[in-house]
Design a protein around this motif. Sequence first.
Motif, mmCIF file in Angstrom:
data_model
loop_
_atom_site.group_PDB
_atom_site.id
_atom_site.type_symbol
_atom_site.label_atom_id
_atom_site.label_comp_id
_atom_site.label_asym_id
_atom_site.label_seq_id
_atom_site.Cartn_x
_atom_site.Cartn_y
_atom_site.Cartn_z
ATOM 1 N N SER A 8 0.851 -1.188 0.000
ATOM 2 C CA SER A 8 0.000 0.000 0.000
ATOM 3 C C SER A 8 0.884 1.234 0.000
ATOM 4 O O SER A 8 2.105 1.146 0.082
ATOM 5 C CB SER A 8 -0.907 0.018 1.244
ATOM 6 O OG SER A 8 -0.173 0.420 2.395
ATOM 7 N N ALA A 161 -6.645 -0.540 1.469
ATOM 8 C CA ALA A 161 -5.814 -1.744 1.529
ATOM 9 C C ALA A 161 -6.532 -2.769 2.380
ATOM 10 O O ALA A 161 -7.381 -2.430 3.210
ATOM 11 C CB ALA A 161 -4.442 -1.422 2.113
ATOM 12 N N THR A 182 -1.977 -6.445 2.616
ATOM 13 C CA THR A 182 -1.095 -5.413 3.164
ATOM 14 C C THR A 182 -0.611 -5.748 4.565
ATOM 15 O O THR A 182 0.547 -5.523 4.896
ATOM 16 C CB THR A 182 -1.817 -4.053 3.150
ATOM 17 O OG1 THR A 182 -1.801 -3.549 1.815
ATOM 18 C CG2 THR A 182 -1.155 -3.044 4.071
#
Length: 338
Positions: A8, A161, A182
């Motif tokens: 991310s 994310a 993530t």
Amino acid sequence: MRTTLGHSELTVRPIGLGCMGMSQSYGDADDNESAATIRTALELGVDFLDTSDVYGASDITFGVPIRGFGHNERLIGGAIAGRRDEIVLATKFAAKINDSENGIAIDGRPEYVRTACEASLRRLGTDVIDLYYYHRLDPSVPIEETVGAMAELVAAGKVRAIGLSEVGPDQLRRAHATHPITALQSEYSLWERHVEEGITSTCRELGITLVPYSPLGRSALTGSVTAGSTFAAGDFRATNPRFLAENLAVNLEPVEQLRAIAAEKGCSPGQLALAWLLAQPLDVVPIPGTKRIPFVRENIAATDVAISADEVALLAGIFAPARVAGERYAPVHARTIR
């Protein structure tokens, strides 16, 4: 110093704030004090807040007053009003309250993912969730289907994310193959190191940030818990196996050694425990939970504690998993984790 969260563009300070205890599991909490703690944390530089839609609707097995599904999200939404852009905001979905299943039900159906997200957005008072976690796995739904629905939320701009919580290497790989993961949020501390059995190495391989919850062993690593400590009915630890008297006496032995080493270094035991996590060979962002301002200050200061490789190894040996007595959850809760 900042850490980029996995796959991310999100960056955070090294230590975040877990907000669950402001709504459940650790006895009474005052909403005004909790909101003040959140605001003070932001003033002190904390920029990573963690919650879940289920925090506040704790099931009866925790023995705490039910404050309502979504309570914690509403609390945070009010506390951060006007400051949303300063924060990386993480919340979760999937855990629901269902009296017919010992108070806990897990829903990973794609249609529920979308419904839960919309509800969390409303409670948090925001139009986007920075990091959206699948809280616990629904065994009746392939993880690819749930993560696929989460990916659609990213494409729609409602989530930036996605993350998982309490999964093993196989589930992590399957999810990551569906959409980049993530962060993985799992319990990790000196006295709970199950993630070292293949999970941390998988996170390193896949570039996933590990977000440890209960990084202070539910306060045991702060030195505030003693062999004579008792916990009220509204405190989750009253029924947690590691805090039962016969296990607690064993588990506090290494804490005394932690306390001694911390004293030599001029820091608190809790700060040293957090410094140990930050020294691990992967991206780690602990989220110690508290509802009181002094503990936020203490936790943040852990980033100033210097710890050598030898000290990291020494503490790992002192808290060797074989020395810890008792399971980390009672059976009713253990069934929802890896």
